[in-house]
Scaffold this motif. Structure first.
Motif, mmCIF file in Angstrom:
data_model
loop_
_atom_site.group_PDB
_atom_site.id
_atom_site.type_symbol
_atom_site.label_atom_id
_atom_site.label_comp_id
_atom_site.label_asym_id
_atom_site.label_seq_id
_atom_site.Cartn_x
_atom_site.Cartn_y
_atom_site.Cartn_z
ATOM 1 N N UNK A 4 -13.289 -19.632 7.318
ATOM 2 C CA UNK A 4 -14.572 -20.326 7.416
ATOM 3 C C UNK A 4 -14.721 -21.253 6.219
ATOM 4 N N UNK A 5 -15.547 -22.271 6.380
ATOM 5 C CA UNK A 5 -15.813 -23.226 5.306
ATOM 6 C C UNK A 5 -17.299 -23.192 4.971
ATOM 7 N N UNK A 6 -17.692 -22.497 3.895
ATOM 8 C CA UNK A 6 -19.110 -22.412 3.533
ATOM 9 C C UNK A 6 -19.759 -23.751 3.229
ATOM 10 N N UNK A 7 -18.967 -24.797 3.005
ATOM 11 C CA UNK A 7 -19.507 -26.095 2.644
ATOM 12 C C UNK A 7 -19.630 -27.046 3.832
ATOM 13 N N UNK A 8 -19.463 -26.528 5.056
ATOM 14 C CA UNK A 8 -19.632 -27.377 6.231
ATOM 15 C C UNK A 8 -21.051 -27.939 6.269
ATOM 16 N N UNK A 9 -21.208 -29.212 6.607
ATOM 17 C CA UNK A 9 -22.556 -29.797 6.640
ATOM 18 C C UNK A 9 -23.434 -29.234 7.753
ATOM 19 N N UNK A 10 -22.833 -28.757 8.847
ATOM 20 C CA UNK A 10 -23.615 -28.209 9.960
ATOM 21 C C UNK A 10 -23.769 -26.700 9.783
ATOM 22 N N UNK A 11 -24.874 -26.285 9.181
ATOM 23 C CA UNK A 11 -25.098 -24.861 8.927
ATOM 24 C C UNK A 11 -25.253 -24.079 10.234
ATOM 25 N N UNK A 12 -25.979 -24.622 11.186
ATOM 26 C CA UNK A 12 -26.174 -23.929 12.460
ATOM 27 C C UNK A 12 -24.859 -23.796 13.216
ATOM 28 N N UNK A 13 -24.038 -24.847 13.149
ATOM 29 C CA UNK A 13 -22.738 -24.771 13.801
ATOM 30 C C UNK A 13 -21.853 -23.726 13.152
ATOM 31 N N UNK A 14 -21.884 -23.654 11.821
ATOM 32 C CA UNK A 14 -21.112 -22.640 11.099
ATOM 33 C C UNK A 14 -21.588 -21.246 11.471
ATOM 34 N N UNK A 68 -23.114 -20.238 14.259
ATOM 35 C CA UNK A 68 -22.731 -19.898 15.637
ATOM 36 C C UNK A 68 -21.253 -19.543 15.727
ATOM 37 N N UNK A 69 -20.406 -20.311 15.071
ATOM 38 C CA UNK A 69 -18.963 -20.067 15.177
ATOM 39 C C UNK A 69 -18.579 -18.769 14.474
ATOM 40 N N UNK A 70 -19.189 -18.489 13.336
ATOM 41 C CA UNK A 70 -18.874 -17.251 12.634
ATOM 42 C C UNK A 70 -19.309 -16.044 13.456
ATOM 43 N N UNK A 71 -20.449 -16.143 14.120
ATOM 44 C CA UNK A 71 -20.896 -15.047 14.990
ATOM 45 C C UNK A 71 -19.906 -14.830 16.131
ATOM 46 N N UNK A 72 -19.399 -15.912 16.692
ATOM 47 C CA UNK A 72 -18.411 -15.792 17.771
ATOM 48 C C UNK A 72 -17.129 -15.124 17.267
ATOM 49 N N UNK A 73 -16.720 -15.460 16.040
ATOM 50 C CA UNK A 73 -15.514 -14.848 15.479
ATOM 51 C C UNK A 73 -15.722 -13.354 15.236
ATOM 52 N N UNK A 74 -16.898 -12.988 14.772
ATOM 53 C CA UNK A 74 -17.197 -11.567 14.590
ATOM 54 C C UNK A 74 -17.168 -10.836 15.925
ATOM 55 N N UNK A 119 -22.485 -14.027 6.301
ATOM 56 C CA UNK A 119 -21.481 -12.965 6.302
ATOM 57 C C UNK A 119 -22.100 -11.579 6.191
ATOM 58 N N UNK A 120 -23.055 -11.392 5.299
ATOM 59 C CA UNK A 120 -23.641 -10.064 5.092
ATOM 60 C C UNK A 120 -24.291 -9.501 6.352
ATOM 61 N N UNK A 121 -25.108 -10.267 7.103
ATOM 62 C CA UNK A 121 -25.688 -9.714 8.332
ATOM 63 C C UNK A 121 -24.646 -9.311 9.370
ATOM 64 N N UNK A 122 -23.459 -9.937 9.296
ATOM 65 C CA UNK A 122 -22.385 -9.596 10.229
ATOM 66 C C UNK A 122 -21.463 -8.508 9.672
ATOM 67 N N UNK A 123 -21.747 -8.044 8.464
ATOM 68 C CA UNK A 123 -20.936 -7.011 7.794
ATOM 69 C C UNK A 123 -19.471 -7.438 7.677
#
Length: 318
Positions: free
Chosen positions: A165-175, A177-183, A209-213
């Motif tokens: 993951x890239x924490x510096x992506x400009x699209x926070x909502x997109x980041x 959503x994608x991280x949730x899908x990966x989890x 990350x923390x809410x997704x453990x």
């Protein structure tokens, strides 16, 4: 049905909330592995695992899986990178099964850098899968099912999948959503891209990350000079080294030493925010112990550097 294979030292450290250190190793661009193995040996006792790249930046190198198995035979724990750029779903599933059979457990599932970023732009990319689909296949294999939901005849695999993951992506909502899908697809840990904005890393860890453990290994990159930093910004997808960091390197009497200090500062700061760090020191991996020393990170406890070869493979004839 679940595999009964015991978790590795890397997995136990993540699960136990310990500060975790990993380092990136690039496979050779030739048939000899002596240099990469010598480099890996120098990191023994300083890192929990060695992450072996898979055609990073679309530049050809030896098979990541081959290097990972050789590391395992030297009692060094590898993380196998697996990208989707160069293989279709059949080949990816075959390699996942092969990795399990070879005793490799940790897999970082990646979409892969675009071919145009590399040294062979005429190559034909595949991208039959992307990282989320690959994670789902690992999850299925660990449940004893293939991609068609058919049972594996020999039972489930015991792979431990991670994602990037890239924490510096400009699209926070997109980041988000994608991280949730990966989890949901089965990711068990996150390895970030190079992070230079600590505020972005803090927000990423706290709000996503923390809410997704999901434990986070923050990416730290060793910069060797201002020229090197500008090259990284130009050539590495997603890289965004700030002008202030480049100016600091340009002004340094010894840019390489200044780069080591900057990397150590980033390691120390990141460990206050994330569970661990992933250090990328391309063609300077032997400098990683010095970075850790400067950051005040001690060698690993002896128990952590014990045998990492799965018991089912330890007795195999060589």
């Amino acid at each position: 049905m679940k595999s009964q294979v015991s978790p590795s030292a890397f997995q136990q450290a993540l699960a136990g909330g310990q500060p975790v250190i990993t380092a990136e190793i690039s496979p050779p661009r030739g048939g000899s592995v002596q240099h990469v193995l010598t480099t890996a040996d120098r990191l023994r006792g300083r890192v929990h695992a060695l992450n072996v790249t898979d055609g990073s930046r679309a530049v050809m190198g030896m098979s990541s899986m081959a290097v990972c198995r050789l590391l395992l035979e030297r009692n060094l724990e590898p993380v196998l990178q697996m990208g989707c750029r160069d293989r279709n779903r059949i080949a990816l599933q075959a390699d996942l099964l092969g990795a399990h059979a070879l005793g490799l457990r940790n897999v970082l599932c990646l979409t892969g850098d675009p071919v145009k970023a590399g040294d062979q732009p005429g190559a034909r990319p595949v991208f039959d899968y992307e990282a989320v689909r690959l994670l789902r296949d690992v999850k299925n294999l660990n449940r004893g099912l293939d991609a068609l939901a058919q049972p594996l005849p020999d039972g489930p695999t015991a792979l431990f999948p991670g994602c990037a993951a890239d924490p510096q992506l400009p699209s926070w909502n997109g980041l988000k959503r994608r991280l949730k899908r990966k989890k949901e697809a089965g990711a068990r840990f996150i390895q970030t891209q190079m992070v230079t904005d600590l505020a972005a890393l803090r927000r990423f860890c706290r709000e996503l990350a923390a809410p997704l453990a999901l434990p986070v290994l923050a990416g730290v990159f060793l910069l060797k000079s201002g020229k090197n930093a500008r090259f990284i910004n130009r050539m590495v997808p997603g890289a965004s080294i700030p002008d202030a960091a480049i100016a600091r390197l340009d002004a340094a009497r010894t840019p390489r030493a200044e780069g080591l200090r900057m990397a150590a500062e980033q390691v120390a700061a990141a460990l206050e925010i994330a569970q661990g760090v992933h250090i990328m020191a391309i063609k300077a991996e032997s400098s990683i112990p010095q970075i850790l020393d400067l950051a005040g990170v001690p060698p690993l406890a002896p128990a952590i550097v014990g045998s990492v070869v799965p018991r089912s493979l330890a007795a195999e004839p060589r």
